[in-house]
Design a protein around this motif. Structure first.
Motif, PDB file in Angstrom:
ATOM      1  N   SER A   9       0.877  -1.174   0.000  1.00 21.56           N
ATOM      2  CA  SER A   9       0.000   0.000   0.000  1.00 21.56           C
ATOM      3  C   SER A   9       0.909   1.217   0.000  1.00 21.56           C
ATOM      4  N   HIS A  12      -1.366   6.033  -0.120  1.00 24.04           N
ATOM      5  CA  HIS A  12      -2.005   6.702   1.026  1.00 24.04           C
ATOM      6  C   HIS A  12      -2.301   5.741   2.176  1.00 24.04           C
ATOM      7  N   THR A  15      -5.040   0.669   1.098  1.00 27.15           N
ATOM      8  CA  THR A  15      -5.198  -0.783   1.038  1.00 27.15           C
ATOM      9  C   THR A  15      -4.730  -1.429   2.336  1.00 27.15           C
ATOM     10  N   ILE A  53      -4.034   0.140  -7.005  1.00 29.51           N
ATOM     11  CA  ILE A  53      -3.993  -0.114  -8.451  1.00 29.51           C
ATOM     12  C   ILE A  53      -3.189   0.986  -9.122  1.00 29.51           C
ATOM     13  N   TYR A  59      -0.063  -3.456  -7.889  1.00 29.40           N
ATOM     14  CA  TYR A  59       1.320  -2.965  -7.911  1.00 29.40           C
ATOM     15  C   TYR A  59       2.288  -4.073  -8.351  1.00 29.40           C
ATOM     16  N   THR A  82      -7.741  -1.303  -3.394  1.00 32.51           N
ATOM     17  CA  THR A  82      -8.440  -0.021  -3.397  1.00 32.51           C
ATOM     18  C   THR A  82      -7.979   0.696  -4.652  1.00 32.51           C
ATOM     19  N   ILE A 114      -8.639   7.060  -1.648  1.00 30.33           N
ATOM     20  CA  ILE A 114      -8.326   8.414  -2.108  1.00 30.33           C
ATOM     21  C   ILE A 114      -7.310   8.321  -3.254  1.00 30.33           C
TER      22      ILE A 114
HETATM   23  C1  LIG Z   1       0.503   6.502 -10.734  1.00 27.39           C
HETATM   24  C2  LIG Z   1      -0.905   6.090 -10.319  1.00 27.39           C
HETATM   25  C3  LIG Z   1      -1.675   5.331 -11.161  1.00 27.39           C
HETATM   26  C4  LIG Z   1      -2.991   4.958 -10.791  1.00 27.39           C
HETATM   27  N1  LIG Z   1      -3.747   4.197 -11.654  1.00 27.39           N
HETATM   28  C5  LIG Z   1      -5.026   3.895 -11.332  1.00 27.39           C
HETATM   29  C6  LIG Z   1      -5.844   3.154 -12.256  1.00 27.39           C
HETATM   30  O1  LIG Z   1      -5.419   2.721 -13.323  1.00 27.39           O
HETATM   31  N2  LIG Z   1      -7.149   2.928 -11.910  1.00 27.39           N
HETATM   32  C7  LIG Z   1      -7.676   3.368 -10.725  1.00 27.39           C
HETATM   33  O2  LIG Z   1      -8.871   3.151 -10.497  1.00 27.39           O
HETATM   34  N3  LIG Z   1      -6.907   4.035  -9.812  1.00 27.39           N
HETATM   35  C8  LIG Z   1      -5.604   4.293 -10.095  1.00 27.39           C
HETATM   36  N4  LIG Z   1      -4.808   4.981  -9.184  1.00 27.39           N
HETATM   37  C9  LIG Z   1      -5.345   5.298  -7.842  1.00 27.39           C
HETATM   38  C10 LIG Z   1      -4.835   4.319  -6.761  1.00 27.39           C
HETATM   39  O3  LIG Z   1      -5.099   2.976  -7.139  1.00 27.39           O
HETATM   40  C11 LIG Z   1      -5.555   4.605  -5.422  1.00 27.39           C
HETATM   41  O4  LIG Z   1      -5.161   5.874  -4.964  1.00 27.39           O
HETATM   42  C12 LIG Z   1      -5.296   3.522  -4.378  1.00 27.39           C
HETATM   43  O5  LIG Z   1      -6.287   3.595  -3.369  1.00 27.39           O
HETATM   44  C13 LIG Z   1      -3.914   3.646  -3.737  1.00 27.39           C
HETATM   45  O6  LIG Z   1      -3.774   2.611  -2.793  1.00 27.39           O
HETATM   46  P1  LIG Z   1      -2.708   2.668  -1.596  1.00 27.39           P
HETATM   47  O7  LIG Z   1      -2.934   3.940  -0.816  1.00 27.39           O
HETATM   48  O8  LIG Z   1      -3.005   1.445  -0.808  1.00 27.39           O
HETATM   49  O9  LIG Z   1      -1.344   2.590  -2.246  1.00 27.39           O
HETATM   50  C14 LIG Z   1      -3.518   5.353  -9.539  1.00 27.39           C
HETATM   51  C15 LIG Z   1      -2.706   6.131  -8.673  1.00 27.39           C
HETATM   52  C16 LIG Z   1      -1.419   6.497  -9.051  1.00 27.39           C
HETATM   53  C17 LIG Z   1      -0.574   7.332  -8.103  1.00 27.39           C
END
Ligand SMILES: Cc1cc2nc3c(=O)[nH]c(=O)nc-3n(C[C@H](O)[C@H](O)[C@H](O)COP(=O)(O)O)c2cc1C
Length: 149
Positions: A9, A12, A15, A53, A59, A82, A114
């Motif tokens: 995760s 943020h 997850t 994602i 990831y 998430t 978020i």
């Molecule tokens: C570089 C980048 C690419 C992302 N690509 C997608 C995507 O393809 N589809 C989506 O729905 N969200 C996408 N997101 C949003 C993240 O999946 C979302 O913020 C997620 O909750 C982050 O999880 P974490 O805080 O556990 O790492 C993306 C975010 C970033 C920074």
């Protein structure tokens, strides 16, 4: 029943919040992909795989781990994530890898997190406050269904 949750995760901690609720219900150990000894997976009856994602897939660290695990004998597994805009549709790549490795995907969980990617970041992010209490309650329900499944 030994349960392992593999979670990364990075953005943020969204997850990770889900993983902690799942682990609480399942009495599971949470490890990051780089902490997993792939030879020890046979010790677990159920394994969850989750991350945020990035560009429509889980990831890379999680996907790379799955490519390294030995072929399993119908290992009960689940997938979670998430993401900003998506849904379980982003699970298809990881799902395919896990099935190839002999995992049986018992169920899948997704909720909004978020999202500050690109323009969303300039706007201060979308899905502020997600996952919220309702999302985490749904994650707990999901975990209880896994136990009964
Ligand atoms: C570089 C980048 C690419 C992302 N690509 C997608 C995507 O393809 N589809 C989506 O729905 N969200 C996408 N997101 C949003 C993240 O999946 C979302 O913020 C997620 O909750 C982050 O999880 P974490 O805080 O556990 O790492 C993306 C975010 C970033 C920074």
């Amino acid at each position: 029943m030994p349960v392992l949750i593999v979670c990364i995760s990075k953005e943020h901690g969204s997850t990770q919040k889900v993983a902690e609720v799942l682990a609480g219900e399942l009495n599971a150990t949470i490890l990051q992909p780089d902490e997993v000894d792939v030879e020890s997976l046979s010790d677990y009856d159920l394994i969850g795989f989750g991350s945020g994602i990035r560009i429509a897939r889980h990831y890379r660290e999680l996907r790379d781990l799955v490519t390294r695990i030995p072929k399993q004998q119908q290992k009960r597994s689940f997938i979670f994530s998430t993401s900003g805009l998506g849904s379980k549709m982003w699970h298809s790549s990881l799902r395919k890898h896990l099935v190839r490795k002999g995992c049986i995907i018992q169920d899948e969980f997704w909720c909004k997190g978020i999202d500050t990617y690109g323009l969303f970041g300039l706007l201060g992010g979308v899905n502020k406050g997600r996952p919220n209490e309702q999302d985490l309650a749904e994650a707990a329900d999901f975990a209880r269904r896994l136990l009964n499944g």
